[in-house]
Design an enzyme around this catalytic site. Structure first.
Site, short mmCIF file in Angstrom:
data_model
loop_
_atom_site.label_atom_id
_atom_site.label_comp_id
_atom_site.label_asym_id
_atom_site.label_seq_id
_atom_site.Cartn_x
_atom_site.Cartn_y
_atom_site.Cartn_z
N ASN A 210 0.77 -1.13 -0.03
CA ASN A 210 -0.26 -0.22 0.02
C ASN A 210 0.84 1.45 -0.17
OD1 ASN A 210 0.56 0.71 2.89
ND2 ASN A 210 -0.35 -1.22 3.30
N PRO A 305 -2.96 -11.96 10.38
CA PRO A 305 -3.12 -11.54 11.88
C PRO A 305 -3.62 -10.23 12.28
CG PRO A 305 -1.00 -12.28 11.57
CD PRO A 305 -1.70 -12.57 10.15
N ILE A 307 -2.24 -7.53 14.36
CA ILE A 307 -1.02 -7.27 15.22
C ILE A 307 -1.75 -6.58 16.47
CG2 ILE A 307 1.08 -6.25 15.28
CD1 ILE A 307 1.15 -6.56 12.27
N LYS A 337 -13.68 0.62 16.15
CA LYS A 337 -12.37 0.03 16.10
C LYS A 337 -11.98 0.29 17.38
CE LYS A 337 -10.89 0.52 11.55
NZ LYS A 337 -10.28 1.26 10.57
N1 CTP Z 1 -3.80 -2.98 12.11
C1 CTP Z 1 -3.00 -4.14 12.79
N2 CTP Z 1 -2.67 -5.31 12.22
C2 CTP Z 1 -3.42 -5.64 11.14
C3 CTP Z 1 -4.47 -4.57 10.51
C4 CTP Z 1 -4.49 -3.37 11.18
O1 CTP Z 1 -1.82 -4.14 13.91
N3 CTP Z 1 -3.30 -6.87 10.37
C5 CTP Z 1 -3.61 -1.92 13.06
C6 CTP Z 1 -3.01 -0.75 12.30
O2 CTP Z 1 -1.56 -0.46 12.59
C7 CTP Z 1 -3.83 0.51 12.83
C8 CTP Z 1 -5.10 -0.04 12.90
O3 CTP Z 1 -5.01 -1.44 13.39
O4 CTP Z 1 -3.35 0.87 13.89
C9 CTP Z 1 -6.07 0.13 11.69
O5 CTP Z 1 -7.32 -0.87 11.80
P1 CTP Z 1 -8.04 -1.73 10.47
O6 CTP Z 1 -8.94 -2.27 11.22
O7 CTP Z 1 -6.91 -2.59 9.98
O8 CTP Z 1 -7.91 -0.72 9.66
P2 CTP Z 1 -8.43 -0.56 8.36
O9 CTP Z 1 -7.99 -1.76 7.60
O10 CTP Z 1 -8.29 0.60 7.58
O11 CTP Z 1 -9.91 -0.95 8.69
P3 CTP Z 1 -11.30 -1.29 7.61
O12 CTP Z 1 -10.87 -2.91 7.70
O13 CTP Z 1 -12.30 -1.14 8.67
O14 CTP Z 1 -11.19 -0.56 6.50
#
Ligand code: CTP
Length: 400
Positions: A210, A305, A307, A337
């Site tokens: 990304n 996963p 994180i 969230k």
């Molecule tokens: N995060 C993480 N591990 C993942 C995905 C996200 O630690 N596998 C953390 C990111 O670092 C950030 C937050 O979670 O702090 C973002 O949340 P997330 O729900 O993943 O955001 P989006 O993908 O933008 O959400 P959505 O799926 O609702 O669009």
């Protein structure tokens, strides 16, 4: 001097024979890693030419408040926002009096009024002028308003007299300027930060990723280190240098990041997840480069996963701060969230319209159980420092 790295220092040079030392100060600040812009008052320009400061700072020198061309290039409000700190060196008795009055009739005075950044004065004047009750009263008013004062020193003066009123040496002023950023708000704490994108292998030469630059996470790591924390930064691939006093662990995929974070999280007091982690990865990355033998190609993806949620679920785990980048329904999605992942705090930012990924600036809505704090649009480094102040406050509140 570590804390000067990547800082924007606005140096105000006013009319005093010590203005020649300001030329050396520009060099010392830049050696520390700061970017410097000089605002030269009319009095200052009587002692040292704009060209000297332009050459030393590698930036145009600013001097006019009401000049349309100058304001169009970078006006007083933009300069005030640009600055991480404003240092007036030398600060003549006159400029100290004018700052105490809150005047806005020249560029330097207007910037000092308009900035949210810390402002410091390094006085330089004849010892009688220094000792005068008017000067002392003015400085006391400035200190009461939160302005910083560096010096002066005692010794021989250009006028032939001896006493207090000499400007500090450039190295001392640079050291004090660095000290403005060392807040101590997280002294003794261990902070773990994730940053950057992740790369999910499709085959040996291709990946899914990304547009995250990692800037926000690196700025957060640097601000936490300046606040006195021991910082570990788990970083996806970025083009950024490691901030001073930060231990960096490089990873590529979300799974690598997850493992590194799980290893480190036990010892952390605070976990800040700024990384843009890929939500999915190819189920079975090809061992050899995929050749274009078909007209269409499907990739099966599986979930990575989470994180952040994993750390938030650790029994007795750290204070957890997440980020939420959204294009719409910012607060509602972020609150969801916060609850769903069991976080202590979430920093929500709007992406698009010049903000967010790849941008230099950002704005954050920081949400926790007590409500929302808005951190308005600013450079990511400034925003990171304000976020760290908030985190420190809420972390200590949770400790009771
Ligand atoms: N995060 C993480 N591990 C993942 C995905 C996200 O630690 N596998 C953390 C990111 O670092 C950030 C937050 O979670 O702090 C973002 O949340 P997330 O729900 O993943 O955001 P989006 O993908 O933008 O959400 P959505 O799926 O609702 O669009």
């Amino acid at each position: 001097m570590h804390s000067l790295a990547n800082k924007h220092i606005l140096l105000g040079v006013t009319g005093s024979i010590a203005a020649y030392k300001a030329a050396e100060l520009v060099r010392r600040l830049r050696e520390g890693g700061a970017e410097v812009r000089v605002v030269l008052s009319a009095g200052g320009a009587e002692f040292v030419t704009p060209l000297t400061f332009q050459a030393l700072s590698a930036n145009p020198v600013h001097s006019e408040l009401l000049d349309t061309e100058a304001e169009a290039a970078m006006g007083h409000i933009e300069l005030a926002r640009w600055a991480d700190a404003v240092v007036v060196a030398p600060a003549s008795a006159n400029v100290i009096a004018r700052l105490a009055q809150g005047r806005a009739d020249d560029l330097l005075a207007a910037v000092c009024l308009a900035t949210e950044a810390p402002v410091a004065v390094a006085p330089a004047m004849n010892q009688q002028m220094w000792a005068n009750a008017a000067t002392q009263d003015n400085l006391q008013r400035l200190r009461e308003r939160g302005m910083h004062q560096f010096g002066p020193a005692e010794g021989d003066q250009a006028c032939g007299e001896t006493g207090l009123g000499r400007m500090l040496e450039a190295t001392d002023i640079a050291r004090h300027t660095a000290g403005l950023f060392d807040t101590g708000a997280l002294a003794g704490l261990r902070v773990l930060v994730t940053a950057g994108p992740t790369q999910e292998a499709i085959d040996p030469v291709r990946y899914l990723s990304n547009r995250s630059s990692g800037r926000m996470g690196y700025a957060v790591a640097q601000a936490a280190a300046e606040a006195g924390a021991r910082v570990t930064l788990v970083s996806g691939p970025t083009a950024l240098p490691t901030p001073p006093r930060v231990a960096r662990i490089d990873v590529r995929s979300a799974q690598d990041m997850h493992e590194a974070v799980q290893e480190q999280a036990g010892g952390a007091d605070i976990f800040i997840a700024t990384a843009a982690v890929a939500d999915y990865r190819p189920a079975a990355p090809a061992e050899k480069k995929i050749k274009k033998t078909t007209d269409t190609l499907s990739l099966e993806l599986v979930r990575n996963p989470d994180i952040l949620a994993g750390v938030a679920a650790l029994p007795g785990g750290p204070f957890t701060v997440g980020f939420a980048a959204e294009t719409e329904n910012l607060l509602a999605y972020a609150r969801d969230k916060l609850a769903r992942k069991g976080l202590d705090m979430i920093a929500a930012n709007r992406v698009g319209g010049g903000l967010g990924f790849e941008a230099e600036e950002n704005a954050l809505s920081v949400i926790d159980a007590n409500g929302v704090t808005e951190l308005p649009q600013a450079a990511k480094s400034q925003l990171a420092r304000r976020l760290i102040v908030l985190i420190a406050k809420h972390f200590r509140r949770r400790l009771g």
